[in-house]
Design a protein around this motif. Structure first.
Motif, PDB file in Angstrom:
ATOM      1  N   ALA A   1       8.767   3.956  -8.784  1.00  0.00           N
ATOM      2  CA  ALA A   1       7.504   3.739  -8.015  1.00  0.00           C
ATOM      3  C   ALA A   1       7.349   4.976  -7.041  1.00  0.00           C
ATOM      4  O   ALA A   1       6.381   5.514  -7.063  1.00  0.00           O
ATOM      5  CB  ALA A   1       7.484   2.539  -7.147  1.00  0.00           C
TER       6      ALA A   1
ATOM      7  N   SER B   1       4.687   7.870  -7.209  1.00  0.00           N
ATOM      8  CA  SER B   1       3.661   7.866  -6.061  1.00  0.00           C
ATOM      9  C   SER B   1       3.736   9.397  -5.641  1.00  0.00           C
ATOM     10  O   SER B   1       2.655  10.102  -5.159  1.00  0.00           O
ATOM     11  CB  SER B   1       4.263   7.252  -4.961  1.00  0.00           C
ATOM     12  OG  SER B   1       4.288   5.754  -5.073  1.00  0.00           O
TER      13      SER B   1
ATOM     14  N   LEU C   1       1.982   0.962  -5.438  1.00  0.00           N
ATOM     15  CA  LEU C   1       3.317   1.490  -5.765  1.00  0.00           C
ATOM     16  C   LEU C   1       4.315   1.607  -4.628  1.00  0.00           C
ATOM     17  O   LEU C   1       5.651   1.263  -4.668  1.00  0.00           O
ATOM     18  CB  LEU C   1       3.263   2.822  -6.393  1.00  0.00           C
ATOM     19  CG  LEU C   1       2.780   2.899  -7.956  1.00  0.00           C
ATOM     20  CD1 LEU C   1       2.252   4.338  -8.378  1.00  0.00           C
ATOM     21  CD2 LEU C   1       3.852   2.301  -8.685  1.00  0.00           C
TER      22      LEU C   1
END
Length: 575
Positions: free
Chosen positions: A154, A158, A188
């Motif tokens: 994540a 990002s 995220l």
């Protein structure tokens, strides 16, 4: 061994001095109202600069001071706990690497640089969880590593999404209109924080990480690994709006209730404390999702003090009673280990929010702010029940450690004689007593006036008293309590197994992923992709090269065949 003890003491002294320097810097920045932002530009690509950045403000320096102080106490404590271990030097280096990763994460206001500390925590935590080389530790380490990799992915996505901003310094893009304008960025970041702080559905790895040595547990569950997700979301707090904030609010409510319920059915001492950590992380996420990021940071610091003390006392007890972690095998320890058990129950009372101990200042403020906010009935009920369950399992632990019957059989060498393990507990006990008041004066210099009806004002104290009474009385009537537990076995199994989350996180997910990966391997990797990809290209090139080799052999037959084909083609064209 002499070198390892010297290394242990020198690391403790260095971290203690570093903690003092950070505290002085924090006081200067608070009273003079300034901060430092240090930046080195490494490379520029398409008007987007990759920079190494450091931020030294009041929040990062205060957190650094606490992390360094607790790490110093843990390293000093490890000198007694790990004495005699064959790989003590390796253990010390791993703990120092763990602390360095957390320090780097705290002072990084940049998603690219924060990833280094984030991944460092994940890697070193995996190595520390599998420190005792057995099958259980290997499974726990793999569960910990794979659960945290979800958050790592994540963060990576990002970073890719923030490329449009021209940089990754999220401190300067802290206003919600900037970060919320990037589609998918805030969900995220919330996902990354949830995995690191073990919120539902990623909760199974946190009790499993108890396979690590107890000093590591004291460090991980107080101020480093599990708080990294909360700290990241505190930094991103201005952008927490919309659906992601609501989802985080509900999941945090369920997490603290689930952890409190599971701890009341657990008999492993370290897992009870781990579930209490999970419950308090839920409290931090709960108040953070309501928009009070300073209050979440306040509770994070006070929790770090008494939770490190709680793990150290538990390690001292486990170390003295021969390695057993079952609380049913203990009892009456106050007579033979007065210092350790008194410190442990002092930390327990701070965890409950007993007035004027460290946990009271943050937890009572969180409850009053939550009661005065616009909560729905379900989340309000879960918060009240989680508070009551916290006191319930705490007094259950107090019963088994102080007033229960002596169940240690023939063990006789149980005492508080190891001063290397007891001195850090004394220092942290002082922090558990005065740390909350000290932090409340620093973080909230202006007092908050919260006006509530009389019932809501005393509700926090009321549910705590009821929870403690129920937890103590149920275990006092242990025989009838066990009979009820046996008759309601399915309910007890569901509540005590974290709602089957360890099973779903291991066997359920692994079987599903294994079947999907097997199908992918057969149909794609070893199927059409292999036929039209590597092997297909190989066979085509092999055929073409054979034909080319034959053509290059200067054979008369080939030239005659080509001449005949050329004549036939010319004849067809002429006709």
């Amino acid at each position: 061994m002499i070198w390892s003890v010297a290394m242990n003491l020198s690391s403790m002294v260095f971290l203690s001095l570093f903690s003092g320097v950070c505290m002085v810097g924090f006081l200067l920045m608070v009273f003079m109202n300034f901060s430092y932002y240090i930046e080195w530009e490494i490379v520029t690509l398409c008007s987007c600069s990759l920079e190494m950045t450091l931020i030294l403000d009041w929040m990062s320096l205060l957190f650094l001071s606490f992390v360094s102080f607790i790490s110093a106490m843990v390293l000093f404590y490890s000198g007694g706990y790990m004495m005699g271990d064959e790989n003590m030097e390796r253990f010390m280096y791993l703990v120092l690497g763990f602390v360095a990763s957390m320090v780097f994460l705290i002072i990084s206001p940049n998603l690219v640089s924060i990833l280094l500390g984030w991944d460092g925590l994940g890697l070193v935590s995996y190595v520390l969880v599998i420190y005792y080389q057995n099958e259980k530790s290997a499974g726990a380490g793999m569960l910990t590593a794979l659960s945290n990799r979800v958050g790592d992915v994540a963060i990576l996505i990002s970073i890719a999404l923030m490329f449009d901003m021209g940089g990754w310094g999220f401190v300067f893009y802290g206003e919600k209109e900037f970060l919320t304008g990037i589609t998918g960025l805030v969900p995220l970041v919330i996902l990354a924080g949830m995995t690191k702080s073990a919120q539902i559905p990623f909760s199974a790895w946190l009790p499993a990480a108890m396979a690590a040595p107890t000093p590591v547990s004291a460090l991980v569950h107080s101020s480093t690994l599990v708080t990294a997700g909360v700290y990241l979301l505190i930094r991103f707090s201005p952008a927490l709006e919309g659906v992601g904030k609501s989802v985080l609010f509900i999941l945090a409510s369920l997490t603290m209730f689930m952890a409190g319920l599971g701890a009341n059915f657990e008999t492993d001492l370290k897992k009870i404390i781990a579930l209490s950590t999970l419950s308090q992380l839920g409290v931090m996420m709960y108040i953070l999702s309501m928009g009070f990021h300073k209050l979440a940071f306040f509770h994070l610091l006070t929790h770090a003090l008494f939770k490190a003390l709680l793990f150290m006392c538990a390690g001292s007890v486990i170390h003295s009673v021969g390695g057993t972690q079952d609380i049913r095998s203990m009892g009456g320890l106050i007579y033979i280990m007065p210092l350790s058990v008194t410190s442990m129950n002092l930390a327990n009372l701070a965890l409950c929010g007993t007035p004027f101990l460290a946990g009271f200042y943050s937890k009572d403020l969180i409850l009053e702010v939550a009661f005065s906010s616009n909560l729905n009935e379900l989340c309000f009920l879960l918060l009240v029940l989680a508070t009551s369950l916290t006191v319930c399992y705490t007094f259950r632990l107090i019963f088994y450690s102080i007033s229960g019957d002596y169940n240690l059989a023939g063990l006789s060498c149980v005492s508080d004689e190891d001063s290397i393990m007891t001195w850090p507990m004394i220092f942290l006990a002082g922090g558990a007593v005065v740390g909350g008041a000290f932090l409340s004066w620093l973080i909230f210099p202006a007092p908050w006036m919260i006006c509530l009806p009389a019932f809501l004002k005393i509700l926090a104290l009321l549910v705590s008293v009821v929870g403690g009474f129920v937890g103590y009385i149920l275990n006092l009537m242990s025989e009838s309590y066990r009979l009820v537990s046996i008759s309601s076995y399915k309910v007890v199994l569901f509540a005590g197994s974290m709602w089957f989350m360890p099973f779903l996180s291991t066997y359920g997910v692994s079987n599903l992923l294994l079947k999907i990966s097997q199908f992918y391997h057969r149909t794609v990797d070893s199927g059409w992709l292999e036929y039209y990809g590597a092997q297909g290209a190989y066979k085509s090139f092999e055929l073409y090269s054979k034909n080319l080799q034959v053509a290059q052999d200067n054979s008369v037959k080939i030239y005659m065949v080509l001449f005949v084909l050329w004549l036939a083609l010319v004849s067809v064209l002429l006709l």
